[in-house]
Design an enzyme around this catalytic site. Structure first.
Site, PDB file in Angstrom:
ATOM      1  N   GLU A 258      19.716  14.926  23.887  1.00 44.26           N
ATOM      2  CA  GLU A 258      18.766  15.513  22.949  1.00 44.26           C
ATOM      3  C   GLU A 258      19.449  15.746  21.594  1.00 44.26           C
ATOM      4  OE1 GLU A 258      17.722  19.011  25.077  1.00 44.26           O
ATOM      5  OE2 GLU A 258      17.134  17.854  26.844  1.00 44.26           O
TER       6      GLU A 258
ATOM      7  N   LEU B 130      13.267  15.608  26.180  1.00 44.76           N
ATOM      8  CA  LEU B 130      13.819  16.913  26.508  1.00 44.76           C
ATOM      9  C   LEU B 130      13.736  17.125  28.019  1.00 44.76           C
ATOM     10  CD1 LEU B 130      13.199  20.108  24.388  1.00 44.76           C
ATOM     11  CD2 LEU B 130      13.817  20.178  26.802  1.00 44.76           C
TER      12      LEU B 130
ATOM     13  N   GLU C 157      16.843  17.381  31.023  1.00 42.15           N
ATOM     14  CA  GLU C 157      18.204  17.191  31.521  1.00 42.15           C
ATOM     15  C   GLU C 157      18.218  16.410  32.828  1.00 42.15           C
ATOM     16  OE1 GLU C 157      18.372  19.867  28.320  1.00 42.15           O
ATOM     17  OE2 GLU C 157      17.161  20.063  30.149  1.00 42.15           O
TER      18      GLU C 157
ATOM     19  N   PHE D 155      23.882  22.790  25.971  1.00 39.36           N
ATOM     20  CA  PHE D 155      24.498  24.058  26.331  1.00 39.36           C
ATOM     21  C   PHE D 155      24.616  24.112  27.849  1.00 39.36           C
ATOM     22  CE2 PHE D 155      22.279  24.771  22.329  1.00 39.36           C
ATOM     23  CZ  PHE D 155      23.274  25.347  21.552  1.00 39.36           C
TER      24      PHE D 155
ATOM     25  N   HIS E 188      22.816  30.315  26.018  1.00 36.77           N
ATOM     26  CA  HIS E 188      23.648  29.323  25.339  1.00 36.77           C
ATOM     27  C   HIS E 188      25.147  29.567  25.513  1.00 36.77           C
ATOM     28  CE1 HIS E 188      19.813  29.600  23.117  1.00 36.77           C
ATOM     29  NE2 HIS E 188      19.940  28.290  22.960  1.00 36.77           N
TER      30      HIS E 188
END
Length: 704
Positions: free
Chosen positions: A409, A438, A440, A463, A508
Site C-alpha cells: 500500500e 488495501l 494485507e 505498520f 502503529h
C-alpha cells in the site's frame, strides 16, 4: 519430479474423444478411481482407524476431473482444498500417492507431516498443484499471485512459455465469504489476470446452508455486474453442461481476456467429513442430492454414444483393480520415521556443502545466481540514514535481479508512508514496484504465489499491527517447506515497520517480534542502524528462506543509526550478533531501537558492561551470547516488546538452562509492561525502557 501425468488404463480409440476434444474414457476412468478411493476409505480405512481425516468428493468429482483434463499449459497451476483429490488426480497425482497420503505413509506429498487431504504437486515444466492450506479460503490470494506472475514472465521477462497459461483457485461456496476470496477477486479484476475462481456449490458449509454465506445462495448471480469478471453458472453434475462451461472458461483465460468465476452446482453425496452424520439434513434433501449423482449421468451420456456397456464395465473394473493395486503398494510403504521430523524448517545444507533445495518455489530451483558478496564493509565517506540505506539496497537488488518485485500500500506513487521506496517505481516501472489494494491478506497471499512461481516478492506491511489480517498467509508461508518436506518453499522478504516514534499508540507502534520468533520457518531481522540494515536486507533478498525484515520507525532517521553506506556487495549473515561495547562484569543483550539507549547507559559503567546487539532474532547468536555471559556471569535483557513471553524470556530460559552454574546473579529483564504502546509521549516514556531505567537495572545487577 513426478510420473507422466497422462494415465491411460485402457487403449484409446477414436471413439474416446468427442468433437470438443474431451477424452471421456479417461474422464470416466478417473471418476471410477475417485469413487473407489472414497468407498475404500469410508468403509474400510476410516473404521479401521488407518485414515484419520477423510473428505469424500462424491458428487463433486466429475466437474473437477473435466477441469483437470484441460489444465495442460506449461505453467498452469491450481490450488485446491480438502475435497480436491479428483482434480489432483486429473492433474497427475499418482494413485499410490493419493492412497498413501491419507494412510500417513512415508514418501508422497508430505511424508506424514500434513493431513492426507492436503495435496501438492510440484512441476517446473508443466501444470502444478500448489500446496493446499488447511484454512478455508486461503488458496485464493496465492493463486492471484501466480496469475500475476504469468503476466510478469510474459510481459517483463519476455518468456513466451507463459503465454496462454492459467491459474485456478478451487473452493466451495462457503469459501466465498472469506477475506481471501474477496481480496483475490479485487486483485484479479483490477489487474485483469488469467485466474479462474472455480466454485463448486453444494449448498452447505459443513451444516451451514449457503444462504448464510451469500445473499440469494448464488455468488455467481451476485457478481454478475462485477467489472472485468466473466461469470459462468451451471450444473456441475451434468456432463454436457459442465464440460461446455469449463471449456468456455479455460478458453477465455487462455486468450488473456481477464478472470473468470465459474460456479457449478454439485451434490454433496456424503457428510462434510467421515465423522459427519448429516443429521441436519432431511431425508427428502438427501434423496434429492442422491438423484443428482453425476456418475449415472455420465453413464447415460456416454453409453451408446462413445462407449458401449461392456466398455463402461471394463473401465470400472480397471479402475477398481488399479486402486486396489495402489492401496497394496501404499500399505507396503513404511511408516514415516521420526528421526528427521525436525528437518526442513529452513533450507539446509548437504554434506558436500551444497544447499538441499526445494523442488519448486523461489529463485534457487531455477538456477538463479547472485554476484559475489562480502561480509567486509567498503564504507563511503558520508553517513546515510536507515531510510536511504534501505532504499539504496532495494535499488541495487532490483537492478541485478529482474525477478525481484517490491509492492504494498502506497509503495509506488507515494514512495511509501516512510519514504523508503521513493523513486523506485519511476525507475523500474509499475510491473516491478507497484501499489496494491488495501488488504494485507492479499499482499502476503499474492507474495506466496509469486514465490512459488520463482519470483522474489518484497511486500511491505506499513505498520506491525497491520500484519494481523495476513497472519494466516504468513503462517502458511513459514510452514510450507516443512509440511511439504522440502517439495515447496516460498522465499520472500516482508518489510514491516513498527515501534514507537516520538509518540506511540496501540495501532502503529507495536513491535511484537516474539510472534514471528514463535512462527515456524521465518527468519527475523531487527537492525538498529543503517549499515546493519543494508547487510541484513541484502542477505534476506538473496536468501532461500522467508524473512521478516523489521524497520523500526524511531531508527529510520535517527542520528545514532546513521552510518556510511557499506557497499553494494555487503551482507550480514543471519545469526551473528555484534558487540557494540566490550565489558567484563555484565552482559547487556538488546536489539532494535533499544541498542543506542543501552549503549549510552553502559558508558557510565566504564569497561564493566558488554553490550550485544543481536541484530537477528531468528536465528539468534547463541554462541556469542554464551561466550559473553560465561565471561561476565551476569546478564540484563532489554527490549521494547511486552515483558511477558517476550523474546528476552526465551534467552533467559536458554541461559538458565545452559549456564546456571556460571551465573553470579539472577538474569534480569527490562521491557515494556503488558499494555499496548500509549499515545501520549508522557505516558509512553513512563513505560518504555530508557537510559535511566537501564542504568538502574545495571547498577542493581552489578551490586548483587
Amino acid at each position: 519430479m513426478r510420473a507422466n501425468r497422462k494415465i491411460v488404463p485402457i487403449a484409446e480409440s477414436p471413439r474416446s474423444f468427442d468433437d470438443q476434444g474431451f477424452n471421456w474414457r479417461h474422464i470416466a476412468y478417473l471418476l471410477f478411481v475417485s469413487r473407489t478411493m472414497d468407498r475404500i476409505e469410508e468403509r474400510q480405512l476410516v473404521p479401521g482407524k488407518e485414515v484419520l481425516y477423510q473428505f469424500s468428493a462424491r458428487g463433486h468429482d466429475l466437474a473437477q476431473i473435466i477441469l483437470g483434463s484441460l489444465l495442460t499449459g506449461q505453467h498452469d497451476a491450481v490450488a485446491g482444498y480438502y475435497r480436491s483429490r479428483p482434480l489432483m488426480l486429473a492433474l497427475g497425482l499418482s494413485l499410490e500417492d493419493a492412497m498413501a497420503g491419507p494412510l500417513m505413509r512415508a514418501g508422497g506429498y508430505s511424508d506424514g507431516r500434513d493431513i492426507g487431504v492436503v495435496h501438492n504437486l510440484p512441476n517446473l515444466n508443466g501444470p502444478c498443484g500448489l500446496p493446499m492450506s488447511g484454512g478455508v479460503g486461503a488458496q485464493y490470494t496465492p493463486v492471484a499471485g501466480w496469475a500475476q506472475s504469468i503476466h510478469y514472465y510474459r510481459r517483463e521477462l519476455n518468456d513466451d512459455s507463459y503465454r496462454g497459461c492459467v491459474a485456478v483457485a478451487h473452493g466451495g461456496e462457503a469459501s466465498t465469504a472469506t477475506n481471501g476470496f474477496w481480496s483475490s477477486l479485487n486483485i484479479a479484476t483490477t489487474l485483469k489476470l488469467p485466474m479462474l475462481f472455480y466454485v463448486e456449490d453444494n449448498g452447505y458449509g459443513i451444516s451451514v446452508t449457503s444462504d448464510k454465506q451469500t445473499p440469494g445462495r448464488n455468488i455467481a448471480a451476485n457478481l454478475a455486474a462485477f467489472n472485468n469478471l466473466k461469470v459462468l453458472d451451471g450444473d456441475g453434475s451434468d456432463p454436457s453442461e459442465s464440460s461446455h462451461l469449463v471449456k468456455q472458461a479455460i478458453e477465455h483465460l487462455r486468450d488473456d481476456r481477464g478472470p473468470v468465476l465459474l460456479r457449478l452446482r454439485v451434490p454433496r453425496l456424503s457428510g462434510h467429513s467421515a465423522q459427519d452424520t448429516q443429521a441436519y439434513k432431511s431425508r427428502e434433501q438427501i434423496s434429492i442430492e442422491q438423484a443428482r449423482d453425476p456418475l449415472p449421468k455420465l453413464k447415460a451420456y456416454l453409453v451408446d454414444q462413445l462407449l458401449n456397456e461392456a466398455e463402461w464395465l471394463e473401465i470400472e473394473t480397471q479402475a477398481e483393480a488399479d486402486v486396489a493395486d495402489a492401496l497394496e503398494k501404499a500399505h507396503a510403504r513404511p511408516l514415516p520415521e521420526a528421526h528427521d521430523i525436525l528437518r526442513h524448517v529452513f533450507c539446509e545444507t548437504r554434506g558436500d556443502g551444497t544447499p538441499d533445495l526445494q523442488i519448486q518455489g523461489g529463485l534457487a530451483p531455477g538456477g538463479f545466481h547472485f554476484p559475489p558478496d562480502t561480509t567486509t564493509p567498503a564504507p563511503e565517506p558520508t553517513r546515510v540514514n536507515m531510510v536511504s540505506a534501505i532504499r539504496r539496497t532495494l535499488d541495487h537488488e532490483l537492478e541485478i535481479n529482474n525477478r525481484l518485485l517490491v509492492f504494498g500500500e502506497d509503495v509506488a506513487a507515494k514512495g511509501g508512508v516512510h519514504a523508503v521506496t521513493m523513486g523506485l517505481a519511476d525507475k523500474y516501472g509499475e510491473e516491478r514496484v507497484f501499489d496494491t489494494s488495501l488488504s494485507e491478506e492479499g499482499i502476503i497471499g499474492r507474495s506466496i504465489g509469486m514465490a512459488q512461481a520463482g519470483l522474489m516478492p518484497v511486500p511491505e506491511i506499513q505498520f506491525r499491527k497491520y500484519a494481523d489480517p495476513a497472519e494466516e498467509q504468513l503462517n502458511d508461508t513459514g510452514t510450507m517447506r516443512w509440511r511439504t518436506k522440502n517439495r515447496f518453499a516460498a522465499p520472500m522478504v516482508v518489510r514491516i515497520a513498527g515501534g514507537f516514534f516520538k509518540c506511540g499508540d496501540p495501532w502503529h507502534s507495536q513491535c511484537q517480534e516474539v510472534k514471528w520468533a514463535h512462527a515456524i520457518g521465518w527468519q527475523v531481522a531487527m537492525p538498529s542502524n543503517a549499515e546493519d540494515a543494508v547487510g541484513l536486507l541484502r542477505s534476506a533478498l538473496r536468501s532461500n528462506n522467508p524473512t521478516i525484515f523489521f524497520e523500526h520507525r524511531a531508527m529510520l532517521d535517527d542520528a545514532w543509526a546513521r552510518r556510511p553506506y557499506p557497499g553494494d556487495g555487503y551482507v550480514v549473515p543471519f545469526g551473528q550478533a555484534r558487540v557494540i561495547k566490550p565489558g567484563e562484569a555484565l552482559t547487556l543483550i538488546t536489539w532494535g531501537a533499544m541498542v543506542p539507549r543501552c549503549e549510552s547507559a553502559a558508558q557510565d559503567f566504564g569497561d564493566q558492561v558488554e553490550v550485544i546487539d543481536l541484530r537477528t532474532i531468528v536465528p539468534w547468536d547463541r554462541e556469542r551470547v554464551t561466550q559473553s555471559v560465561t565471561k561476565t556471569g551476569r546478564c540484563l535483557l532489554v527490549h521494547e516488546d511486552n515483558i511477558t513471553a517476550g523474546f528476552g524470556a526465551e534467552i533467559a530460559a536458554f541461559l538458565s538452562d545452559s549456564l546456571f552454574f556460571e551465573l553470579d546473579a539472577p538474569i534480569k529483564r527490562l521491557a515494556m509492561p503488558d499494555i499496548p504502546s500509549p499515545h501520549s509521549p508522557l505516558l509512553l516514556n513512563s513505560v518504555l525502557p530508557d537510559e535511566q531505567k537501564i542504568s538502574t537495572a545495571i547498577d542493581e545487577l552489578l551490586g548483587v
